[in-house]
Design an enzyme around this catalytic site. Structure first.
Site, PDB file in Angstrom:
ATOM      1  N   GLU A 112      -2.807   9.682   1.162  1.00  0.00           N
ATOM      2  CA  GLU A 112      -3.421  10.534   2.188  1.00  0.00           C
ATOM      3  C   GLU A 112      -2.435  10.913   3.295  1.00  0.00           C
ATOM      4  OE1 GLU A 112      -3.998   7.339   1.706  1.00  0.00           O
ATOM      5  OE2 GLU A 112      -4.424   6.232   3.542  1.00  0.00           O
ATOM      6  N   HIS A 164      -0.338   4.896   0.145  1.00  0.00           N
ATOM      7  CA  HIS A 164      -1.295   5.741   0.876  1.00  0.00           C
ATOM      8  C   HIS A 164      -0.983   7.221   0.669  1.00  0.00           C
ATOM      9  CE1 HIS A 164      -3.192   2.554   3.359  1.00  0.00           C
ATOM     10  NE2 HIS A 164      -2.051   1.938   3.107  1.00  0.00           N
ATOM     11  N   CYS A 209      -4.920   1.311  -1.740  1.00  0.00           N
ATOM     12  CA  CYS A 209      -4.376   0.082  -1.149  1.00  0.00           C
ATOM     13  C   CYS A 209      -5.366  -1.071  -1.324  1.00  0.00           C
ATOM     14  CB  CYS A 209      -3.949   0.320   0.286  1.00  0.00           C
ATOM     15  SG  CYS A 209      -2.594  -0.791   0.741  1.00  0.00           S
TER      16      CYS A 209
HETATM   17  N1  GLN Z   1      -4.899  -5.764   3.432  1.00  0.00           N
HETATM   18  C1  GLN Z   1      -4.156  -5.386   2.284  1.00  0.00           C
HETATM   19  C2  GLN Z   1      -2.706  -5.818   2.356  1.00  0.00           C
HETATM   20  O1  GLN Z   1      -2.212  -6.135   3.409  1.00  0.00           O
HETATM   21  C3  GLN Z   1      -4.254  -3.882   2.058  1.00  0.00           C
HETATM   22  C4  GLN Z   1      -3.702  -3.078   3.178  1.00  0.00           C
HETATM   23  C5  GLN Z   1      -4.166  -1.654   3.166  1.00  0.00           C
HETATM   24  O2  GLN Z   1      -5.201  -1.335   2.590  1.00  0.00           O
HETATM   25  N2  GLN Z   1      -3.414  -0.798   3.820  1.00  0.00           N
HETATM   26  O3  GLN Z   1      -2.032  -5.843   1.357  1.00  0.00           O
END
Ligand code: GLN
Length: 559
Positions: A517, A515, A389
């Protein structure tokens, strides 16, 4: 079979591991061929965990249907096959929100709206709805109910906040009967010069004051309770001696189901709820622990994030990395590095002895430059790199600056309204004001490029993974990235969004916008984590073989 409910409360102090206990009971029941559903009732007034600070509240666990929930749902999914949804995490805020909306809509037909019956009834309906099993798409509205629904009540008995939930479960037994409801209470035995049971007695006393007599006590204790202590607890709490279970400290949290089984906790549950099944099939858990405790070697992973002082903030990620280790029979030493303190000057010395580098998800500008310098080292020194992410977003910024010649590249999260933002909000998101529930959330399909590394890792080209983010890769920069050698290996099939990236001229350099995970389980490690750990171990062997013998290191664990 009519659904039976197991309610899990906690006393004395918070943080005793109710979530792990609930999940472990779920695993034991599934091992007996029963279907289970699990839910968490949270006494706070926030509508969901989405707006809560990770430093305070730990990780926000995202369900398939995009609910932002308590991290305990992560434990439930890791230990069982239950597919959980927004129906499986309910807060006081949600209950009040529903009751007040109903009142405004005139649903109560002029009645005075009160905690009893209206709020309590709403809680009871929510508990019943959590028993329904979800299919993988979380869309099933006609799905059958689970055999057993395990309900964890957050907070500690004696708090004002949790009283309505406790009243609701008291009534639940009254409504459904003894053979359909079971009360399990988790408490702490305090050890001074001897084992002190008084706090447990008081905590059960509090429960009984409000009409709940626990059937089973799980006592967190550093050592097995002596017969004398057990019979004292039993006498003062009215819980039969054979239902007082030792909640011992174990080396791995995945040992808890077996530890409970050794004390016949699952048998006791069967007897109370009058269920007859064959004996439990626990071999996969036995093998898992055997494997976990006997790694053939270690691997050192740099875990770079901003919330590293609060490990709970990355609960699923910590676990997924350990699962990757289990898949390779390796002990994973996680070296947590706060990205805020990483600079061009000190980054190499911190990463030089690492076998793999993981850059974690996160929010906000703080610490992003540290992530970028770490990614540059991983890229140029050929250290396996996994960016998740925000980790992937920063890998793109790094690549844009240092390879694609977009010198001032950044992200809209760090520099709003900057022309060289390679990561930014999509036009339709501009001006959005609410912060709660407004991200790209939940399971979405990604189509992987045939022949890419990531397609090989998954061994398929159509995958479904969970998202939680606001920012996206800006497509107008993509041709420049591709020309400079970045592979865009995964796309959203309809919306033309970049979902995964990789570098073909690198042993293992993968970033994903989602994600992974959140879907990794100890009995089913996620392929990306297994592959990342495997590649990191291969790197370790090359690295150690290249070093002169005297310099070969065996690193110490700080996992
Ligand atoms: N802050 C980033 C976004 O909002 C990544 C979010 C995250 O890592 N879950 O896109």
């Amino acid at each position: 079979m009519q659904t039976k409910y197991i309610f899990i409360t906690g006393g004395v102090v918070s943080g005793l591991g109710k979530g792990i206990a609930a999940a472990s009971i779920g695993a034991l029941l599934e091992s007996r061929g029963l279907t289970v559903s699990l839910m968490k009732l949270d006494p706070y007034i926030n509508v969901d965990a989405g707006t809560m600070n990770p430093f305070q509240h730990g990780e926000v666990f995202v369900t398939v249907d995009g609910a932002e929930t308590d991290l305990d749902l992560g434990h439930y999914e890791r230990y069982t096959n239950a597919v959980l949804t927004r129906r499986h995490n309910c807060t006081t805020g949600q209950i009040y929100d529903t009751v007040i909306r109903k009142e405004r809509a005139g649903d109560y037909l002029g009645a005075t709206v009160q905690i009893i019956p209206h709020v309590i009834d709403e809680i009871k309906v929510t508990i019943s709805e959590a028993a329904r099993l979800s299919d993988n798409n979380a869309k099933a509205t006609t799905a059958p109910n689970a055999d057993i629904c395990i309900v964890e009540i957050g907070g500690t008995v004696g708090d004002i906040e949790s009283l309505p939930f406790l009243e609701a479960i008291r009534q639940f037994r009254h409504d459904h009967g003894k053979e359909h409801t079971l009360f399990v209470h988790l408490t702490l035995i305090v050890q001074t010069s001897e084992m002190k049971t008084k706090p447990t007695q008081h905590s059960v006393g509090k429960l009984r004051e409000i009409g709940i007599q626990p059937d089973i006590l799980i006592c967190r204790t550093p050592e097995i309770l002596s017969d004398k202590v057990r019979s004292k607890i039993s006498m003062f709490t009215n819980v039969p001696e054979n239902s007082v279970v030792n909640g011992l400290n174990v080396e791995s949290v995945y040992e808890v189901p077996l530890m409970f089984h050794q004390q016949e906790l699952d048998n006791a549950i069967m007897t109370y709820l009058q269920i007859w099944t064959g004996s439990p099939k626990l071999q996969p858990w036995v093998d898992l622990i055997e494997n976990y405790k006997n790694p053939h070697d270690v691997v050192d992973i740099a875990f770079i994030g901003k919330y590293v002082a609060h490990r709970d903030s990355y609960e699923s990620l910590n676990e997924a990395l350990l699962h990757g280790g289990i898949a390779n029979r390796l002990k994973v030493n996680l070296h947590y590095i706060d990205s805020e303190f990483l600079t061009k000057r000190n980054v190499f010395e911190q990463l030089e002895l690492m076998d793999g580098v993981l850059v974690a998800p996160g929010f906000g500008e703080r610490g992003t430059e540290g992530k970028i310098v770490a990614i540059e080292i991983a890229r140029t020194k050929q250290i396996p790199f996994f960016g998740i992410c925000l980790g992937m977003q920063m890998a793109i910024v790094e690549f844009a600056r240092n390879v694609a010649g977009i010198e001032d590249a950044s992200s809209g999260e760090c520099r709003p309204d900057h022309p060289e933002n390679v990561i930014d909000l999509m036009p339709e998101q501009e001006g959005q004001k609410e912060t709660g529930g407004t991200m790209r959330l939940g399971s979405q399909t990604t189509v992987l490029k045939k022949g890419s590394k990531i397609a090989e890792v998954y061994n398929k080209t159509k995958i479904s993974e969970r998202h939680r983010h606001r920012y996206e890769v800006m497509n107008n920069f993509v041709p420049k990235f591709v020309d400079a050698g970045l592979t865009i290996s995964g796309h959203h099939p309809e919306r033309d969004l970049v979902e995964t990236i990789e570098l073909s001229e690198h042993p293992w350099f993968i970033g994903c916008q989602y994600h992974p995970e959140l879907q990794s389980k100890p009995l089913k490690p996620h392929p990306l984590f297994s592959s990342f750990i495997e590649a990191s171990y291969a790197n370790r062997q090359t690295r150690l073989n290249l070093l002169p013998k005297s310099k070969k290191t065996t690193s110490t664990s700080n996992a």
